[in-house]
Scaffold this active site. Structure first.
Site, PDB file in Angstrom:
ATOM      1  NE  ARG A   6      -2.312  -1.079   3.616  1.00 58.76           N
ATOM      2  CZ  ARG A   6      -1.735  -0.279   4.500  1.00 58.76           C
ATOM      3  NH1 ARG A   6      -1.777   1.034   4.372  1.00 58.76           N
ATOM      4  NH2 ARG A   6      -1.140  -0.789   5.557  1.00 58.76           N
TER       5      ARG A   6
ATOM      6  CE1 TYR B 294       2.096  -7.198  -3.860  1.00 57.45           C
ATOM      7  CE2 TYR B 294       1.116  -6.261  -1.894  1.00 57.45           C
ATOM      8  CZ  TYR B 294       1.843  -7.257  -2.499  1.00 57.45           C
ATOM      9  OH  TYR B 294       2.303  -8.301  -1.765  1.00 57.45           O
ATOM     10  N   GLY B 295      -2.437  -5.380  -3.649  1.00 56.15           N
ATOM     11  CA  GLY B 295      -3.157  -5.439  -2.370  1.00 56.15           C
ATOM     12  C   GLY B 295      -4.203  -4.364  -2.178  1.00 56.15           C
TER      13      GLY B 295
ATOM     14  CE  LYS C 100      -6.930  -3.563   5.467  1.00 55.66           C
ATOM     15  NZ  LYS C 100      -5.600  -3.995   5.505  1.00 55.66           N
TER      16      LYS C 100
ATOM     17  CG  HIS D  22      -6.929  -2.835  10.256  1.00 61.26           C
ATOM     18  ND1 HIS D  22      -5.623  -2.387  10.340  1.00 61.26           N
ATOM     19  CD2 HIS D  22      -6.889  -3.869   9.390  1.00 61.26           C
ATOM     20  CE1 HIS D  22      -4.844  -3.120   9.562  1.00 61.26           C
ATOM     21  NE2 HIS D  22      -5.593  -4.030   8.977  1.00 61.26           N
TER      22      HIS D  22
ATOM     23  CB  SER E 111      -0.532  -3.293   8.094  1.00 61.43           C
ATOM     24  OG  SER E 111      -1.697  -2.592   7.761  1.00 61.43           O
ATOM     25  CB  ALA E 112       2.816  -6.717   8.814  1.00 61.49           C
ATOM     26  CB  CYS E 113       0.853  -5.844  14.186  1.00 59.39           C
ATOM     27  SG  CYS E 113       1.982  -4.496  13.785  1.00 59.39           S
TER      28      CYS E 113
ATOM     29  CB  THR F 210      -3.521 -13.373   9.235  1.00 65.16           C
ATOM     30  OG1 THR F 210      -3.951 -12.231   8.488  1.00 65.16           O
ATOM     31  CG2 THR F 210      -3.892 -14.638   8.482  1.00 65.16           C
ATOM     32  CG  ASN F 211       0.380 -15.583  12.036  1.00 67.80           C
ATOM     33  OD1 ASN F 211       0.686 -16.759  11.863  1.00 67.80           O
ATOM     34  ND2 ASN F 211       0.748 -14.624  11.208  1.00 67.80           N
TER      35      ASN F 211
ATOM     36  CG  ASP G 121      -7.219  -7.051   7.153  1.00 69.32           C
ATOM     37  OD1 ASP G 121      -6.239  -6.871   7.895  1.00 69.32           O
ATOM     38  OD2 ASP G 121      -7.464  -6.320   6.185  1.00 69.32           O
TER      39      ASP G 121
ATOM     40  NE  ARG H  39       0.289  -8.267   2.681  1.00 67.43           N
ATOM     41  CZ  ARG H  39      -0.264  -7.973   3.859  1.00 67.43           C
ATOM     42  NH1 ARG H  39      -1.353  -8.585   4.256  1.00 67.43           N
ATOM     43  NH2 ARG H  39       0.289  -7.074   4.649  1.00 67.43           N
TER      44      ARG H  39
ATOM     45  NE  ARG I 115       5.413  -5.900  13.969  1.00 66.21           N
ATOM     46  CZ  ARG I 115       5.830  -7.147  13.757  1.00 66.21           C
ATOM     47  NH1 ARG I 115       7.013  -7.523  14.204  1.00 66.21           N
ATOM     48  NH2 ARG I 115       5.078  -8.009  13.112  1.00 66.21           N
TER      49      ARG I 115
ATOM     50  N   GLY J 261       0.699 -19.734  18.744  1.00 60.50           N
ATOM     51  CA  GLY J 261      -0.245 -20.619  19.436  1.00 60.50           C
ATOM     52  C   GLY J 261      -0.279 -20.424  20.949  1.00 60.50           C
TER      53      GLY J 261
HETATM   54  P1  GTP Z   1      -2.044  -7.434   7.663  1.00 59.69           P
HETATM   55  O1  GTP Z   1      -2.523  -8.489   6.738  1.00 59.69           O
HETATM   56  O2  GTP Z   1      -0.980  -6.572   7.054  1.00 59.69           O
HETATM   57  O3  GTP Z   1      -3.143  -6.602   8.231  1.00 59.69           O
HETATM   58  O4  GTP Z   1      -1.228  -8.174   8.838  1.00 59.69           O
HETATM   59  P2  GTP Z   1      -1.704  -9.017  10.140  1.00 59.69           P
HETATM   60  O5  GTP Z   1      -2.000  -8.076  11.253  1.00 59.69           O
HETATM   61  O6  GTP Z   1      -2.750  -9.986   9.769  1.00 59.69           O
HETATM   62  O7  GTP Z   1      -0.359  -9.775  10.546  1.00 59.69           O
HETATM   63  P3  GTP Z   1       0.074 -11.319  10.379  1.00 59.69           P
HETATM   64  O8  GTP Z   1      -0.709 -12.243  11.250  1.00 59.69           O
HETATM   65  O9  GTP Z   1       0.107 -11.651   8.945  1.00 59.69           O
HETATM   66  O10 GTP Z   1       1.546 -11.268  10.947  1.00 59.69           O
HETATM   67  C1  GTP Z   1       2.530 -10.396  10.440  1.00 59.69           C
HETATM   68  C2  GTP Z   1       3.915 -10.864  10.826  1.00 59.69           C
HETATM   69  O11 GTP Z   1       4.027 -10.924  12.247  1.00 59.69           O
HETATM   70  C3  GTP Z   1       4.248 -12.250  10.295  1.00 59.69           C
HETATM   71  O12 GTP Z   1       5.565 -12.272   9.818  1.00 59.69           O
HETATM   72  C4  GTP Z   1       4.096 -13.144  11.505  1.00 59.69           C
HETATM   73  O13 GTP Z   1       4.927 -14.274  11.443  1.00 59.69           O
HETATM   74  C5  GTP Z   1       4.433 -12.211  12.670  1.00 59.69           C
HETATM   75  N1  GTP Z   1       3.673 -12.595  13.891  1.00 59.69           N
HETATM   76  C6  GTP Z   1       2.342 -12.836  13.975  1.00 59.69           C
HETATM   77  N2  GTP Z   1       1.971 -13.175  15.246  1.00 59.69           N
HETATM   78  C7  GTP Z   1       3.097 -13.125  15.977  1.00 59.69           C
HETATM   79  C8  GTP Z   1       3.378 -13.369  17.369  1.00 59.69           C
HETATM   80  O14 GTP Z   1       2.518 -13.710  18.179  1.00 59.69           O
HETATM   81  N3  GTP Z   1       4.678 -13.196  17.758  1.00 59.69           N
HETATM   82  C9  GTP Z   1       5.662 -12.829  16.880  1.00 59.69           C
HETATM   83  N4  GTP Z   1       6.898 -12.697  17.352  1.00 59.69           N
HETATM   84  N5  GTP Z   1       5.450 -12.609  15.565  1.00 59.69           N
HETATM   85  C10 GTP Z   1       4.181 -12.743  15.121  1.00 59.69           C
HETATM   86  C1  SPV Z   2      -2.792  -4.290   5.486  1.00 60.83           C
HETATM   87  O1  SPV Z   2      -1.815  -3.645   5.058  1.00 60.83           O
HETATM   88  O2  SPV Z   2      -3.351  -4.027   6.580  1.00 60.83           O
HETATM   89  C2  SPV Z   2      -3.306  -5.442   4.715  1.00 60.83           C
HETATM   90  C3  SPV Z   2      -2.762  -5.656   3.385  1.00 60.83           C
HETATM   91  O3  SPV Z   2      -4.182  -6.142   5.170  1.00 60.83           O
HETATM   92  S1  SPV Z   2      -3.479  -4.630   2.212  1.00 60.83           S
HETATM   93  O4  SPV Z   2      -4.624  -5.341   1.635  1.00 60.83           O
HETATM   94  O5  SPV Z   2      -2.475  -4.375   1.187  1.00 60.83           O
HETATM   95  O6  SPV Z   2      -3.956  -3.397   2.803  1.00 60.83           O
HETATM   96 MN    MN Z   3      -4.729  -5.516   7.307  1.00 56.26          MN
END
Ligand code: GTP
Ligand code: SPV
Ligand code: MN
Length: 591
Positions: free
Chosen positions: A73, A201-202, A210, A230, A252-254, A257-258, A277, A373, A404, A498
Site C-alpha cells: 500500500r 497491489y493489495g 481497505k 481493522h 498491518s503485519a502485526c 491473521t496469525n 482483517d 502475500r 508492535r 499458538g
Molecule cells: P495485515 O494483513 O498486514 O493486516 O497483517 P496481520 O495483522 O494480519 O499480521 P500477520 O498475522 O500476517 O503477521 C505479520 C507478521 O508478524 C508475520 O511475519 C508473523 O509471522 C508475525 N507474527 C504474527 N503473530 C506473531 C506473534 O505472536 N509473535 C511474533 N513474534 N510474531 C508474530
Molecule cells: C494491510 O496492510 O493491513 C493489509 C494488506 O491487510 S493490504 O490489503 O495491502 O492493505
Molecule cells: Mn490488514
C-alpha cells in the site's frame, strides 16, 4: 433501457477504452479461465500475470509477480476527497473532489487500451445480512479479478440483485502504466466511490478491502451509527464448550491473521476463525455489539508462516478445493515448483527470488518480498467457525487493541471502563512494518490500528467510539495486548503464535469475572498465577518483565500521545484529554 449499473460501466469504458468488457459470473470455471488468460495473454512488467505452482502439494495454486515498484500500500498517494479538508482530518491526504476527478480522468483516459475491462459484482458481508453492502469494481487485470472472487462474495446474482438500483458502492481500478509518480488511490465517501490508478497491489487494487470496507465504510458507519474496524474476529471455546467472541485491532503485519487462525497450545481451548482483517460492528437489539466479517478470504503475509508458527494456515494454503490459492511476490523453488518464503522451512537449494531472478544467499536480500502475500478462501480453514455464515454475525465480549512494541506496553492490560478503553485505542503506537511503503521499524501513533484506514477526521472518529457507551447495555470489555516485547539481545520475550491463547484465556476469565487483577495507572494487569503458563519456556523474571508497567517508559510515552492528540485540535473529544491527564497524574504518584 440500460440500468444505472450498465450506464456507469459504459461511461467508464468510454473513458478507459478497453478492447473488451467482460461481466464476471463468479464461477470456479471462470476463475480457471481467467488464470489461463493471465498465464498466456496478459502481462505485468512484460511478464505473465500468473505462473503455475506445484499442483500436487499446493492444489490449485498460482504465483503472481508484481511490478517491481508496486509491492505494498502507498499511503502517500492515498487520498480522501470532501468539499472541505477538515472533514478528512490531519490523518488523511485531502484533495478537492472536482480537482481529483479532473486528475483521475486525465490519468485514466485510454488506460485500458488493449486490455479487458472486468466487471466484478460482489457483496461485502453475507448476502442475507442486514449489515452487508453491495458493490461493483471494474478492473483491467485478471489478477485482481481472481483475487476479488476469493476475497469477496462475487457473482452474477449480485448483478441481478442490483437490477435498477443505483445505490451500490463503486470502485474503478486500472493498472494503467504502473508509474509510481502517478499512482493514486482516491476516495469519494460522499459518492460511495473509489478510483485507483497505476497500482495492482493489495489494498491499492483489491478495492473491496481497505478502500470500501474501511475508508468508505467508516464514513458510512459514522453517519449510520456503526463501526468499520481493522479487526480480526475469533471465538475462544473453553473446556465446557462455551464460546466467547473477541474482536482485535492490530496494525498491518502485526499478527491479526496469525491470531485469527491460531492453533491453540492450551489443552481444552480451541480457537474458531471468523475473520482476519476487517470487522463491521453494529449494536444489536439486545444492546450487545455484533460483528460481521465483510470479507470471504485472507490476503495474508507469507513470511513467518510455517507448520511450527501456524499449521492451520499451512493446511489452508494447501487445500485449494473450491477456490484457487494465489501467492504474490514469494520465492519459487526451482526443483519442486513450490512457493517459498523466509521461515517457511529449510531453505531450498535453488530459488528464484520474488522477481523471478536466481537468488543467491550472499545477495543480502530476502528471497520472498517482506510483504509477499497469499490470497486464500476463508472456507478452506480447518478452524472456520460454524457462525461464519450467520448473517447476524457474533456478539463480541472483548475488544483487543494490539501493537508492535519492543518495550513500554505490557503483554496484556484491561481498561477500567469504556472511555478508558477508547483512550487505550486512541493512544496506540506501533513500530511500522513492510505492509506499507514506509521506513520499517519506526514508532508511529496508529490509533485503533486505523491511521491508514479511517476515512474521515479521527477526532470525530474518537467521539463516535465514545458515544457507543450509551447504546451498549452489555459493552464488551476492552484490553491492550503486545506480543512483541524484546529482551536486550533483541529476542522476543513472549513465544507468541499458538501460545497467545494463554492470554486469551485470561481475557475470557476477566469477561466472566472469574479472576482478579492488579491495578496500575494504565489499567489492570494479570496476577501471574492467573495466567496458564504450564509447559511454557519463559522464566518468572521474563514474565515479570512482560507484565511490568515502567513509570519512566510511560512518562516518555505520554509525550508521544500528547503530540498526536494535539494534531486534532478541538476535534479531539475532551473525554480523551481527561483520560490523558488522569494517566499523567497517576504516573506521577506511581513507583
Ligand atoms: P495485515 O494483513 O498486514 O493486516 O497483517 P496481520 O495483522 O494480519 O499480521 P500477520 O498475522 O500476517 O503477521 C505479520 C507478521 O508478524 C508475520 O511475519 C508473523 O509471522 C508475525 N507474527 C504474527 N503473530 C506473531 C506473534 O505472536 N509473535 C511474533 N513474534 N510474531 C508474530
Ligand atoms: C494491510 O496492510 O493491513 C493489509 C494488506 O491487510 S493490504 O490489503 O495491502 O492493505
Ligand atoms: Mn490488514
Amino acid at each position: 433501457m440500460a440500468t444505472p449499473l450498465e450506464e456507469w460501466v459504459e461511461e467508464q469504458a468510454r473513458l478507459t477504452k478497453p478492447d473488451k468488457i467482460y461481466w464476471c459470473d463468479g464461477s470456479e470455471e471462470e476463475a480457471q479461465r481467467l488464470i489461463e488468460i493471465g498465464m498466456e495473454k496478459e502481462t505485468v512488467a512484460g511478464r505473465p500475470v500468473f505462473y503455475e505452482l506445484n499442483q500436487k502439494n499446493f492444489k490449485n495454486a498460482f504465483l503472481h509477480r508484481s511490478h517491481p515498484t508496486d509491492v505494498a500500500r502507498t499511503e502517500k498517494s492515498t487520498v480522501i476527497c470532501y468539499d472541505d479538508k477538515v472533514t478528512a482530518g490531519p490523518n488523511n491526504n485531502w484533495m478537492d473532489p472536482a480537482e481529483a476527478k479532473q486528475m483521475l480522468t486525465k490519468l485514466s483516459d485510454g488506460s485500458m487500451k488493449g486490455r479487458t475491462m472486468y466487471v466484478l459484482p460482489f457483496v461485502m458481508g453475507h448476502p442475507d445480512s442486514p449489515y452487508s453492502r453491495v458493490c461493483v469494481q471494474l478492473t483491467d487485470i485478471s489478477y485482481v479479478a481472481v483475487n476479488m472472487r476469493i476475497m469477496t462474495r462475487l457473482g452474477k446474482d449480485i448483478t441481478e440483485r442490483i437490477g435498477n438500483r443505483d445505490d451500490f458502492l463503486k470502485g474503478i481500478h486500472t493498472i494503467g502504466n504502473f508509474n509510481k509518480d502517478d499512482r493514486y488511490i482516491v476516495h469519494f465517501p460522499q459518492e460511495d466511490l473509489v478510483w485507483s490508478v497505476n497500482s495492482g497491489y493489495g489494498g491499492n487494487a483489491l478495492l473491496g478491502k481497505k478502500c470500501i470496507s474501511l475508508r468508505l465504510a467508516s464514513w458510512k458507519g459514522y453517519h449510520e451509527g456503526w463501526l468499520a474496524e481493522h479487526m480480526l474476529i475469533l471465538g475462544v471455546e473453553d473446556p465446557n464448550g462455551q464460546i466467547t467472541y473477541i474482536a482485535a485491532a492490530l496494525p498491518s503485519a502485526c499478527g491479526k491473521t496469525n491470531l485469527a487462525v491460531m492453533q491453540s497450545k492450551l489443552p481444552g481451548y480451541k480457537i474458531w476463525t471468523l475473520g482476519d482483517d476487517i470487522a463491521w460492528l453494529n449494536v444489536g437489539p439486545d444492546g450487545r455489539l455484533w460483528a460481521i466479517n465483510p470479507e470471504a478470504g485472507f490476503f495474508g503475509v507469507a513470511p513467518g508462516t510455517s507448520y511450527s508458527s501456524n499449521p492451520n494456515m499451512m493446511d489452508t494454503l494447501k487445500a485449494g478445493q473450491f477456490f484457487p490459492t494465489l501467492f504474490t511476490n514469494v520465492a519459487y523453488d526451482i526443483d519442486t515448483g513450490e512457493p517459498w518464503w523466509e521461515e517457511k522451512d529449510d531453505r531450498p537449494a535453488n530459488l528464484l527470488d520474488w522477481q523471478g531472478n536466481r537468488w543467491h544467499a550472499d545477495s543480502g536480500t530476502t528471497a520472498a518480498h517482506p510483504n509477499s502475500r497469499f490470497t486464500v478462501s476463508i472456507t478452506q480453514t480447518p478452524t472456520l467457525s460454524s457462525e461464519f455464515e450467520n448473517p447476524r454475525g457474533v456478539p463480541i465480549s472483548a475488544i483487543l487493541f494490539g501493537a508492535r512494541r519492543t518495550d513500554t506496553v505490557p503483554l496484556v492490560t484491561e481498561a477500567f471502563d469504556w472511555t478508558n478503553g477508547v483512550f487505550a485505542g486512541a493512544r496506540m503506537g506501533s513500530e511500522t512494518t513492510a505492509a506499507a511503503a514506509l521506513k520499517v521499524g519506526a514508532l508511529r501513533r496508529d490509533p485503533m490500528a486505523m491511521l491508514p484506514f479511517c476515512g474521515y477526521n479521527m477526532g470525530d472518529y474518537f467521539g463516535h467510539w465514545l458515544r457507543f457507551e450509551e447504546r451498549l447495555t452489555h459493552p464488551p470489555k476492552i484490553f491492550s495486548i503486545n506480543w512483541f516485547q524484546r529482551d536486550e539481545g533483541g529476542k522476543f520475550l513472549w513465544p507468541g503464535f499458538g501460545d497467545n491463547v494463554r492470554v486469551l484465556k485470561w481475557i475470557v476469565d476477566r469477561v466472566n469475572n472469574s479472576c482478579g487483577a492488579q491495578e496500575t495507572p494504565i489499567g489492570l494487569v494479570p496476577n501471574m498465577q492467573d495466567l496458564p503458563l504450564d509447559g511454557l519456556d519463559v522464566s518468572t523474571e521474563q514474565m515479570s518483565e512482560l507484565l511490568a508497567v515502567d513509570r519512566d517508559q510511560w512518562r516518555a510515552e505520554l509525550e508521544g500521545i500528547k503530540a498526536n492528540f494535539e494534531k486534532f485540535g478541538d476535534r479531539l473529544p475532551s473525554e480523551l484529554w481527561a483520560e490523558y491527564h488522569k494517566l499523567q497524574d497517576q504516573l506521577s504518584k506511581f513507583q
